[in-house]
Design an enzyme around this catalytic site. Structure first.
Site, PDB file in Angstrom:
ATOM      1  N   ASP A 197      24.834  18.871  67.429  1.00 20.41           N
ATOM      2  CA  ASP A 197      25.357  19.104  66.149  1.00 20.41           C
ATOM      3  C   ASP A 197      26.897  19.587  65.976  1.00 20.41           C
ATOM      4  O   ASP A 197      27.251  20.434  65.071  1.00 20.41           O
ATOM      5  CB  ASP A 197      24.975  19.282  64.828  1.00 20.41           C
ATOM      6  CG  ASP A 197      23.522  18.528  65.008  1.00 20.41           C
ATOM      7  OD1 ASP A 197      23.795  17.661  65.138  1.00 20.41           O
ATOM      8  OD2 ASP A 197      22.389  18.945  63.586  1.00 20.41           O
TER       9      ASP A 197
ATOM     10  N   LYS B 137      19.849  11.887  63.449  1.00 22.44           N
ATOM     11  CA  LYS B 137      19.151  12.400  62.919  1.00 22.44           C
ATOM     12  C   LYS B 137      19.504  12.787  61.595  1.00 22.44           C
ATOM     13  O   LYS B 137      20.688  13.082  61.423  1.00 22.44           O
ATOM     14  CB  LYS B 137      18.606  14.196  63.760  1.00 22.44           C
ATOM     15  CG  LYS B 137      19.868  15.004  63.696  1.00 22.44           C
ATOM     16  CD  LYS B 137      18.711  16.458  64.974  1.00 22.44           C
ATOM     17  CE  LYS B 137      20.162  17.152  64.113  1.00 22.44           C
ATOM     18  NZ  LYS B 137      20.553  17.950  63.033  1.00 22.44           N
TER      19      LYS B 137
ATOM     20  N   CYS C 230      19.134  24.361  63.605  1.00 23.66           N
ATOM     21  CA  CYS C 230      18.550  22.772  64.740  1.00 23.66           C
ATOM     22  C   CYS C 230      18.653  23.240  66.427  1.00 23.66           C
ATOM     23  O   CYS C 230      18.394  22.681  66.728  1.00 23.66           O
ATOM     24  CB  CYS C 230      20.281  21.559  64.449  1.00 23.66           C
ATOM     25  SG  CYS C 230      20.051  21.591  62.830  1.00 23.66           S
TER      26      CYS C 230
END
Ligand code: ZN
Length: 193
Positions: free
Chosen positions: A15, A96, A134
């Site tokens: 990310d 996601k 994450c």
């Protein structure tokens, strides 16, 4: 000393997107400082994976729906894009968070596990944003799936909603058998031009 990847290591870059960097809607302090470290690191891995937080505009994690976060990484917006300076060639990408009613932080999927197994990867080296959400969730799931897992602490940053969330994340990772290392001073990739 720079981290020295072995051929059966896979790098998972979590990310590194505009909204998680300073100026973005859910900025991780110093989030952009991981970009250069990851750019120098990635070419030394035979397998590189990127994950991308990818939400619809009405995702359940957003405050408008009672979730904890401001809108972020809405698919197709500028904030959803990878940091413009991130320069990694991904062999596999995970998107996601597309389900508007499903919250969660992990970038780990069955498809990713299968891909890594086909690649012959045995160890997952996790970097990116954010350490206390994450990155932590992805590393723990990789560990639970039976991989050796390393987190490179100078290639990740924590949100630190509470000031010690990053430290707590490292404690949880350690308790699960995840190793810590540092990317260190990797040599610059040869320019090739
Ligand atoms: Zn999200």
């Amino acid at each position: 000393m720079a981290f020295d990847p072995s051929p059966d290591d896979a790098l998972v870059v979590v990310d590194v997107q505009r909204d998680f960097c300073p100026g973005g809607s859910l900025a991780v302090p110093e989030g952009d400082e991981v970009v250069g470290v990851i750019n120098r690191l990635a070419p030394r891995f035979s397998t590189v994976v990127t994950t991308h937080d990818t939400h619809p505009a009405d995702h359940c994690s957003f405050t408008a729906r009672g979730g904890p976060w401001p809108p972020h990484c809405v698919e197709g917006t500028q904030g959803w894009e990878a940091h413009p300076d991130l320069d990694v060639q991904a062999d596999f990408q995970v998107f996601k968070g597309r389900d508007r009613d499903q919250d969660g932080y992990t970038g780990w999927t069955k498809e990713l596990a299968d891909f890594l197994s086909r690649q012959g990867a045995r160890r997952v080296v996790t970097v990116g944003l954010a350490l206390d959400y994450c990155v932590q969730a992805t590393a723990l799931d990789a560990r639970a799936a039976g991989f050796e897992v390393v987190v490179l602490t100078d290639a990740t940053r924590a949100v630190n909603v509470r000031p010690d969330d990053g430290a707590r994340a490292l404690d949880a990772l350690r308790a699960a058998g995840v190793h810590e290392d540092r990317a260190g001073e990797a040599p610059m990739p040869s320019s090739g031009v």
